[in-house]
Every structure is written in structure tokens, then in C-alpha cells.
Design a protein around this motif. Structure first.
Motif, short mmCIF file in Angstrom:
data_model
loop_
_atom_site.label_atom_id
_atom_site.label_comp_id
_atom_site.label_asym_id
_atom_site.label_seq_id
_atom_site.Cartn_x
_atom_site.Cartn_y
_atom_site.Cartn_z
N ARG A 121 0.84 -1.21 0.00
CA ARG A 121 0.00 0.00 0.00
C ARG A 121 0.87 1.25 0.00
O ARG A 121 0.54 2.24 -0.68
N VAL A 122 1.95 1.23 0.76
CA VAL A 122 2.87 2.37 0.77
C VAL A 122 3.46 2.57 -0.62
O VAL A 122 3.54 3.69 -1.13
N LEU A 123 3.90 1.48 -1.26
CA LEU A 123 4.47 1.57 -2.60
C LEU A 123 3.44 2.10 -3.59
O LEU A 123 3.75 2.96 -4.42
N ASP A 124 2.22 1.62 -3.50
CA ASP A 124 1.19 2.09 -4.41
C ASP A 124 0.91 3.58 -4.21
O ASP A 124 0.67 4.31 -5.17
N ARG A 125 0.95 4.02 -2.96
CA ARG A 125 0.69 5.43 -2.68
C ARG A 125 1.85 6.31 -3.16
O ARG A 125 1.63 7.36 -3.78
N LEU A 126 3.08 5.88 -2.89
CA LEU A 126 4.23 6.69 -3.27
C LEU A 126 4.57 6.56 -4.75
O LEU A 126 5.15 7.47 -5.34
N GLY A 127 4.29 5.40 -5.33
CA GLY A 127 4.56 5.20 -6.74
C GLY A 127 5.96 4.72 -7.06
O GLY A 127 6.24 4.31 -8.19
N LEU A 128 6.87 4.75 -6.09
CA LEU A 128 8.23 4.24 -6.30
C LEU A 128 9.02 4.33 -5.00
O LEU A 128 8.69 5.09 -4.10
N PHE A 129 10.08 3.53 -4.93
CA PHE A 129 11.13 3.68 -3.92
C PHE A 129 12.41 3.98 -4.67
O PHE A 129 12.85 3.17 -5.50
N GLN A 130 13.02 5.13 -4.40
CA GLN A 130 14.26 5.47 -5.10
C GLN A 130 15.40 4.60 -4.58
O GLN A 130 15.54 4.38 -3.38
N ILE A 131 16.24 4.14 -5.50
CA ILE A 131 17.41 3.34 -5.17
C ILE A 131 18.63 4.25 -5.12
O ILE A 131 18.79 5.13 -5.96
N ASP A 132 19.48 4.03 -4.12
CA ASP A 132 20.75 4.75 -4.08
C ASP A 132 21.81 3.80 -3.58
O ASP A 132 21.54 2.94 -2.73
N SER A 133 23.03 3.95 -4.08
CA SER A 133 24.10 3.01 -3.77
C SER A 133 24.74 3.24 -2.41
O SER A 133 25.45 2.37 -1.90
N VAL A 134 24.53 4.40 -1.80
CA VAL A 134 25.16 4.71 -0.51
C VAL A 134 24.60 3.77 0.56
O VAL A 134 23.40 3.60 0.69
N GLU A 173 25.14 16.28 1.93
CA GLU A 173 26.52 16.77 1.94
C GLU A 173 27.54 15.65 1.75
O GLU A 173 28.70 15.80 2.12
N ILE A 174 27.12 14.54 1.16
CA ILE A 174 28.03 13.43 0.92
C ILE A 174 29.24 13.88 0.10
O ILE A 174 30.38 13.46 0.35
N TYR A 175 29.00 14.74 -0.88
CA TYR A 175 30.07 15.14 -1.80
C TYR A 175 30.74 16.45 -1.39
O TYR A 175 31.54 17.00 -2.14
N VAL A 176 30.42 16.93 -0.20
CA VAL A 176 31.04 18.14 0.34
C VAL A 176 32.23 17.73 1.20
O VAL A 176 32.13 16.79 1.99
N PRO A 177 33.40 18.38 1.06
CA PRO A 177 34.53 18.04 1.94
C PRO A 177 34.13 18.11 3.41
O PRO A 177 33.33 18.96 3.82
N GLN A 178 34.66 17.19 4.21
CA GLN A 178 34.23 17.04 5.59
C GLN A 178 34.26 18.35 6.36
O GLN A 178 33.35 18.68 7.12
N GLU A 179 35.33 19.12 6.17
CA GLU A 179 35.47 20.37 6.95
C GLU A 179 34.45 21.42 6.55
O GLU A 179 34.24 22.40 7.29
N LYS A 180 33.78 21.23 5.42
CA LYS A 180 32.79 22.21 4.96
C LYS A 180 31.35 21.77 5.19
O LYS A 180 30.42 22.51 4.87
N ARG A 181 31.15 20.58 5.76
CA ARG A 181 29.79 20.10 5.98
C ARG A 181 29.15 20.84 7.14
O ARG A 181 29.73 20.95 8.22
N ALA A 182 27.94 21.30 6.92
CA ALA A 182 27.22 22.02 7.97
C ALA A 182 26.56 21.07 8.96
O ALA A 182 26.48 21.36 10.16
N HIS A 183 26.08 19.91 8.47
CA HIS A 183 25.29 19.02 9.33
C HIS A 183 25.77 17.57 9.34
O HIS A 183 25.30 16.80 10.18
N GLY A 184 26.65 17.18 8.42
CA GLY A 184 27.16 15.82 8.44
C GLY A 184 27.11 15.14 7.10
O GLY A 184 26.68 15.70 6.09
N TYR A 185 27.54 13.87 7.08
CA TYR A 185 27.70 13.10 5.83
C TYR A 185 26.37 12.55 5.33
O TYR A 185 25.97 12.81 4.21
N TYR A 186 25.67 11.78 6.15
CA TYR A 186 24.41 11.15 5.72
C TYR A 186 23.33 11.58 6.71
O TYR A 186 23.10 10.92 7.72
N VAL A 187 22.68 12.68 6.40
CA VAL A 187 21.80 13.35 7.35
C VAL A 187 20.34 13.04 7.04
O VAL A 187 19.88 13.25 5.91
#
Length: 353
Positions: free
Chosen positions: A3-16, A278-292
Motif C-alpha cells: 500500500r505504501v508503494l502504491d501510494r508513493l509510486g516508487l522507492f528510489q534506489i541509491d548506492s550509498v 553533503e556526501i560530496y562536500v569536503p568534511q570540513e565544509k559540511r554544515a550538518h554531516g555526511y548522511y543526514v
């Protein structure tokens, strides 16, 4: 989950895979703990158990099977070499025979990964794909092959659609492109509730010339109702079946690729919440973290949590300026729930802001 899938229409895939892969999280956010094996069986199990297929929709996605006919116009455009990056389009024309050899090998030998082909593994570097990989990707975009399963480090295993997808799905009639695009706009509107034209186009990555006529047609049918949203400068439409409850209660951690927030401009319009991954932002420049993961509490996004699996480690929690006093207590409940679902040993919060 269906039911969730039907309502949303998809689940996006990401390799991270810092926490868990993104396609597992939207159902968790809405249902709480569920058996991930159920999703895997529906996505990559035996044909009699299949409820989803992989294709390019809003990026790489797991989609309900009944969307297959609605995306065949996109497959046909890819087959003719009308869409895709230049290296991919060449396999529709001057390199077509090479792609046919790849397809013939899959037909003869059964499911294969890119690495199963001679010189088929990608070179070092994300974008230095082998020619075999480009050929496989064109065959996938054009619907001549599909994902049979995922193997090892989430490598896609390709096979012929007739050996993977239920025959009753493949036998469904193919609508013309205009009709399919109208239905995709309807699915987008159902998932979003209220949206701008750009929001509706973005959901299945439709171009303006593919979506504008479809939106107008759905306004004419009465499925889309023009509305004015306070604070929005853009025109907006609401699905006629969308409900507006007096009050919304609940709490959920949201994947960076959750449909509620993947269109960052819409998230900012709805919640006043500026969000960038901010995955692709250098660590020292991340405002909130890597996988937020944003934290949705009742009717607002009130915090951001930088998470990593193992022990469920919250590297950093950032509360929004107007976060209610009970935010941390309710967030802790959701973190404990997530840790239990992922079979982790517990929760540790490193930094609170």
C-alpha cells in the motif's frame, strides 16, 4: 508495504550504504519496523512473488509492476536513441551490433552482471565505465533487459524481461505516450497531495513538453483541482482525493531520497527547511554531516541527524531553531526504533546542537 508503494509510486534506489540502502527507508518511515526480506522478495524474488521492477523513474527506482506499461514510451525513446547521455545513445545507432552481442549472450547464458563480461568491469573512477557497461545500460533503458536480482555489493544482475517479470504484466496493452504521461501525472499528484507543475513533472522526471499537456488534461478531467497555497508564489494543484486532516501527529526519520523531501525546493516551501545532502562536500565544509536524515515530528521538520550504522551512531543532531521542547525525547524513540529494525546493538549520540 505494498500500500505504501502504491501510494508513493516508487522507492528510489541509491548506492550509498552508510545506514541502510535508501529504498528500504520510505516504508520504515511510514510503517515502522518491517521485514526487509519482504521488500527484497517483492523486488528481486521469484517471478511469482514479484511486485516491483527496476527502471529509471525518479532516478533509479523500484516501481509497482503496473507502472511498466506507463514507462514503455520512455523505453521506446531510449531504443531509438532519443534520450540518454551521448555514449549511451550511440548504442542505438552505430554501435547497435555490439549491444546486440551483449543481449545475445544474456539470452543464451542467463542472468549476468557487467563484471561477467570480458573486460566488463568498470575502470577506476565513477564515470569511466567500460563499453560493455554502456551497452548494458542502453539495453536496460530501452527495456530489452531488466534487473533479475542484486548480487554481492549490490551489483545489478541483468536478464530478459520475459524471464523476470510476470507474463500478465508484459501482456498488458501499451498506452500511447500522451495517455501514459497523463497517468504518471495522476500518480505524482496522488503521492504529493498538493504540488506545483514543477513538482508534478519532477516526480517521474518528465520534461515540460511531456508533462504540461498531461497536467492540463487532468485539470480538464477534474482530477487536479487548482488551489492557492499560502506563501507560495507558484500556481498549485491538489489531487481531488487528497485529504486535509485537522491535525497530524507522528514522528519519522526520513531518508535523503524520501519523496517528501527529495525535491529540495518543495521541502523548503512546505516546511521552511533548507536541506542539502553533503556526501560530496569536503568534511570540513559540511554544515550538518555526511548522511543526514531530517526528523519529521507532527507537522514540521524539526531536526537533522547524521547517522551511521554499526552501533547506530548519531554523529551530530541539529535541532531547528523552533524545535519543540520534546523533540529530543521523541527523536530518541525513533532512533531506538530504527536501531532495533536494523538489528543494531543500540544508539549512541555523539554531538547535540
Amino acid at each position: 508495504m505494498r500500500r505504501v508503494l502504491d501510494r508513493l509510486g516508487l522507492f528510489q534506489i541509491d548506492s550509498v550504504n552508510v545506514l541502510t540502502r535508501a529504498h528500504y527507508l520510505p516504508a520504515f518511515s511510514r510503517l515502522g519496523p518491517y521485514d526487509r526480506a519482504d521488500l527484497e522478495q517483492a523486488a528481486w524474488g521469484a517471478r511469482r512473488h514479484r511486485r516491483m521492477f527496476e527502471y529509471w523513474a525518479h532516478e533509479a527506482s523500484l516501481l509497482p509492476l503496473d507502472l511498466h506499461p506507463l514507462l514503455r514510451w520512455r523505453m521506446a525513446r531510449a531504443e531509438r536513441g532519443e534520450i540518454g547521455y551521448p555514449a549511451l545513445r550511440r548504442f542505438a545507432t552505430e554501435r547497435r551490433q555490439e549491444a546486440q552481442c551483449v543481449l545475445n549472450r544474456i539470452a543464451a547464458e542467463g542472468p549476468l552482471t557487467a563484471a561477467d563480461f570480458e573486460n566488463g568491469a568498470s575502470k577506476s573512477g565513477w564515470w569511466e565505465w567500460s563499453q560493455t557497461k554502456h551497452a548494458l545500460e542502453w539495453l536496460f533503458w530501452s527495456g530489452q533487459i531488466t534487473t533479475s536480482t542484486r548480487r554481492g555489493s549490490f551489483a545489478r544482475v541483468y536478464d530478459l524481461p520475459e524471464r523476470v517479470l510476470p507474463q500478465k504484466i508484459l501482456a498488458l496493452p501499451t498506452p500511447d505516450a500522451a495517455t501514459a504521461q497523463q497517468e504518471l501525472i495522476a500518480r505524482s499528484a496522488l503521492a504529493l497531495g498538493v504540488a506545483t507543475a514543477a513538482d508534478l513533472r519532477d516526480y517521474y522526471r518528465l520534461k515540460p513538453d511531456e508533462a504540461d499537456h498531461a497536467l492540463a488534461a487532468q485539470v480538464d478531467t477534474g482530477l487536479l483541482v487548482p488551489v492557492r497555497v499560502e506563501g507560495w508564489t507558484q500556481k498549485a494543484w491538489m489531487h481531488r482525493d487528497a485529504r486535509a486532516p485537522r491535525k497530524i501527529t507522528g514522528a519519522a526519520l526520513l531518508a535523503p531520497f524520501d519523496p517528501l523531501i527529495w525535491e529540495r525546493g518543495r521541502a523548503e516551501r512546505l516546511f521552511g527547511f533548507r536541506y542539502r545532502i553533503e556526501i560530496y562536500v569536503p568534511q570540513e565544509k559540511r554544515a550538518h554531516g555526511y548522511y543526514v536524515l531530517p526528523f519529521l515530528m507532527d507537522e514540521a521538520l524539526v531536526a537533522r541527524v547524521d547517522l551511521k550504522a554499526g552501533l547506530l551512531l548519531a554523529h551530530r543532531i541539529t535541532l531547528e531553531p523552533d524545535a519543540p521542547a520534546e523533540t529530543m525525547a521523541r527523536l530518541r524513540v525513533e532512533l531506538e526504533r530504527m536501531a532495533s529494525w536494523l538489528n543494531l546493538t543500540g544508539v549512541r549520540i555523539a554531538v547535540n546542537i
